[in-house]
Enzyme design. Structure first.
Site, PDB file in Angstrom:
ATOM      1  CG  ASP A  98      -2.221   0.680   1.019  1.00 60.52           C
ATOM      2  OD1 ASP A  98      -2.220   1.729   0.355  1.00 60.52           O
ATOM      3  OD2 ASP A  98      -3.255   0.192   1.517  1.00 60.52           O
ATOM      4  CG  ASP A 206      -4.105   6.225   0.699  1.00 59.96           C
ATOM      5  OD1 ASP A 206      -5.140   5.598   0.949  1.00 59.96           O
ATOM      6  OD2 ASP A 206      -3.824   7.327   1.224  1.00 59.96           O
ATOM      7  CD  GLU A 265      -8.289   5.549  -1.519  1.00 60.56           C
ATOM      8  OE1 GLU A 265      -9.252   5.391  -0.757  1.00 60.56           O
ATOM      9  OE2 GLU A 265      -7.177   5.949  -1.134  1.00 60.56           O
ATOM     10  CG  HIS A 341      -9.032   0.149   4.394  1.00 58.67           C
ATOM     11  ND1 HIS A 341      -8.761   0.003   3.048  1.00 58.67           N
ATOM     12  CD2 HIS A 341      -8.520   1.363   4.732  1.00 58.67           C
ATOM     13  CE1 HIS A 341      -8.120   1.063   2.602  1.00 58.67           C
ATOM     14  NE2 HIS A 341      -7.953   1.905   3.608  1.00 58.67           N
ATOM     15  CG  ASP A 342     -10.917   3.862   3.596  1.00 57.55           C
ATOM     16  OD1 ASP A 342     -10.621   3.833   4.803  1.00 57.55           O
ATOM     17  OD2 ASP A 342     -10.130   4.260   2.716  1.00 57.55           O
TER      18      ASP A 342
END
Length: 586
Positions: A98, A206, A265, A341-342
């Site tokens: 990540d 990210d 993302e 996870h969000d």
């Protein structure tokens, strides 16, 4: 369409704090992940994407990185990562890291230098601006942008020592890097090379579309209304003016020489042409991005994430069909996902997570995802149909996420004396909180769901339903119906067996728009035509088969482990939350 290994891969996301504790501290770790690799191999996983495990103060669960080349002791060591990569390789699997480079931790050595004085060499590595002043000469933020993880707060933090503000779009502990500075970009390239050379296969990147800011830093439009001091400045930093330039630089200086897999993302963008600039084969910078339309389906348009609006299956159908067609017609590539996870748990968000229908809702979503074009991403626990935790959980005690804490703090301040309004805001928290995805993985019906030992307190409370919803029970289920885990396992295997159809094939939405049914056709050059029928309702529905569709047989469904016994002509009756897959004649 060109085939590629990363297009066919099944990517499984691990949230390391919540996956498996191996050392008795109630916090997941790398050795815990290693201990579960056989489970992931058996499921059908090809790539393990692990959320950040770098050295971090954990202000935002590791998305505030203090050292990109060190592992946080809570998770283990660099040697543990080497072992993880080696053990994955033994099983024919790979590790995806990540990459979080829009911002660092405020404890990163770069930032500690940057804030030490206005003349420090690393001052320009971050975004510093002089304050505005009120009538009394007191400092005010340079503009009215709000924090992403707490819109009641400014996106700027004042540093009294140097009398300037630094930009921190997420939290004060996460200062934004200044990508205008070529030294910053070179440092990011160095970090990327470090992990790729160590054996990682690529990156989930990210909020990578926030790295370029409009250098005027103008005030945002007051979209949150006159009662709000700060407002989202998205139009000045989402897909900013130099973003593509920076990503092209990464592509040519780092990614190409490693053949790395990349997924960006990119929240806040849904324009087809703009996204194709990023993911179009050959000219694009990244393999694919996470398109957020589906996970933003219940957001109030133009507002922040922690809002709620009603949506229908028509909306879901339009979103999925838009991106399936867009990528097929323009030589781009999709990522396929419903969870991360969000976001809250998909079975609770899109279907019915009651005890009666949870299994059917979870397998309905599995059938949809395993039959869509793109690289498939599965989030830990999704393969079990893990659901949101109960509404009875205490916002002040059981919720751990910084976004949830800021949200509830803001609403207590606004509506502490208005029980009706506060109850409405609590509904938003109960449905949308990121915490729902972060409860410990439910491995077995034993103490703490097998995440950690009996005498250890997990960092976050285990969902109350773990004795019924757990991996041990589902993987060994020998009943007439498939468990959610078994359904996912079969679906992943079927997807790979018929990759010509489900990964690379054509997509055609079927029938008129419906309040309940989502139906589509997948066609491969060698694999023929397949029909997918999904009943996104709690009612029994009759769906009329178009005259041009000739169904040879129903091959799979989520109500039986066997082939479903359904009509092949005229009309098909679907039970609540039922999905079926059929083979069609040419």
């Amino acid at each position: 369409m060109t085939e590629a290994w990363w297009k066919e891969a099944v990517v499984y996301q691990v949230y390391p704090a919540s996956f498996q504790d191996s050392n008795g501290d109630g916090w997941g770790d790398i050795k815990g992940i290693i201990s579960r690799l056989d489970y992931l191999e058996h499921l059908g996983v090809d790539i393990l994407w692990v959320s950040p495990m770098y050295k971090s103060p954990q202000a935002d669960m590791g998305y505030d990185i203090a050292d990109y080349k060190a592992i946080d002791p809570m998770y283990g060591t660099l040697e543990d990562v080497d072992t993880l990569i080696a053990e994955l390789k033994k099983r024919g699997m790979k590790l995806m890291m990540d990459l979080v480079v829009n911002h660092t931790s405020d404890q990163h050595a770069w930032f500690l230098e940057s804030r030490s004085s206005r003349t420090n060499d690393k001052r320009s590595w971050y975004i510093w601006k002089p304050p505005r002043r009120d009538e009394n000469g007191q400092p005010l933020p340079p503009n009215n942008w709000s924090q992403i993880l707490g819109e009641a707060n400014s996106a700027w933090t004042y540093d009294s020592k140097t009398d300037e503000y630094y930009l921190c779009l997420f939290t004060p502990e996460q200062p934004d890097l200044n990508w205008e500075n070529p030294e910053v970009r070179a440092a990011v390239h160095d970090v990327m090379n470090f992990w790729l050379e160590r054996g990682a296969c690529g990156y989930r990147m990210d909020v990578i579309n926030l790295i370029s800011k409009d250098q005027r830093f103008p005030d945002a439009d007051p979209v949150l209304g006159p009662g709000s001091k700060y407002h989202p400045g998205r139009k000045y930093y989402v897909n900013g003016p130099r973003m593509h330039e920076y990503l092209q630089e990464i592509k040519h200086k780092v990614l190409n020489k490693h053949g790395a897999i990349t997924v960006g993302e990119m929240p806040g963008v849904s324009d087809i042409d703009e996204i194709l600039r990023t993911v179009k084969s050959g000219t694009g910078e990244l393999n694919m991005i996470f398109i957020f339309d589906l996970v933003d389906i219940d957001n109030v348009p133009g507002k922040v994430r922690m809002t709620l609006r009603d949506w229908s299956i028509k909306d879901l159908r339009r979103i999925v069909s838009k991106w399936q067609r867009a990528m097929l017609e323009n030589d781009g590539w999709n990522s396929v996902f419903c969870e991360n996870h969000d976001n809250p748990r998909s079975v609770s968000r899109y279907t019915d997570d009651s005890d009666v229908y949870r299994t059917y809702g979870a397998t309905l979503l599995a059938l949809m995802q395993t039959t869509l074009n793109g690289t498939l991403f599965v989030y830990q626990g999704e393969e079990l149909g893990m659901r949101n935790f109960p509404k009875s959980w205490d916002p002040l005690k059981d919720y751990k996420d910084i976004e949830s804490i800021n949200f509830w703090k803001k609403n207590l301040a606004l509506y502490g004396d208005n029980p009706e309004q506060l109850a409405e805001q609590r509904k938003v928290l109960e449905k949308k909180a990121r915490d729902h995805a972060r409860t410990p993985m439910q491995w077995n019906p034993g103490p703490n769901a097998g995440f950690c030992n009996r005498d250890v307190k997990p960092w976050m409370r285990v969902n109350d339903d773990y004795k019924e919803v757990n991996a041990e029970k589902q993987a060994s289920d020998a009943g007439d119906d498939l468990s959610v885990w078994q359904f996912w396992q079969r679906g992943l295997a079927n997807r790979k067996e018929h990759k010509d159809v489900f990964i690379y094939g054509d997509y055609e939405v079927l029938g008129p728009e419906s309040e309940e049914i989502f139906a589509y056709l997948r066609k491969g050059k060698q694999g023929g035509s397949w029909i997918v029928l999904l009943n996104f309702s709690g009612k029994q529905i009759e769906w009329f088969i178009p005259d041009e569709i000739k169904i040879e047989g129903w091959m799979a469904g989520n109500y039986t482990a066997k082939k479903p016994e359904k009509s092949l002509q005229k009309a098909v009756t679907l039970k609540p939350w039922e999905g079926v897959l059929g083979k069609c004649s040419a």
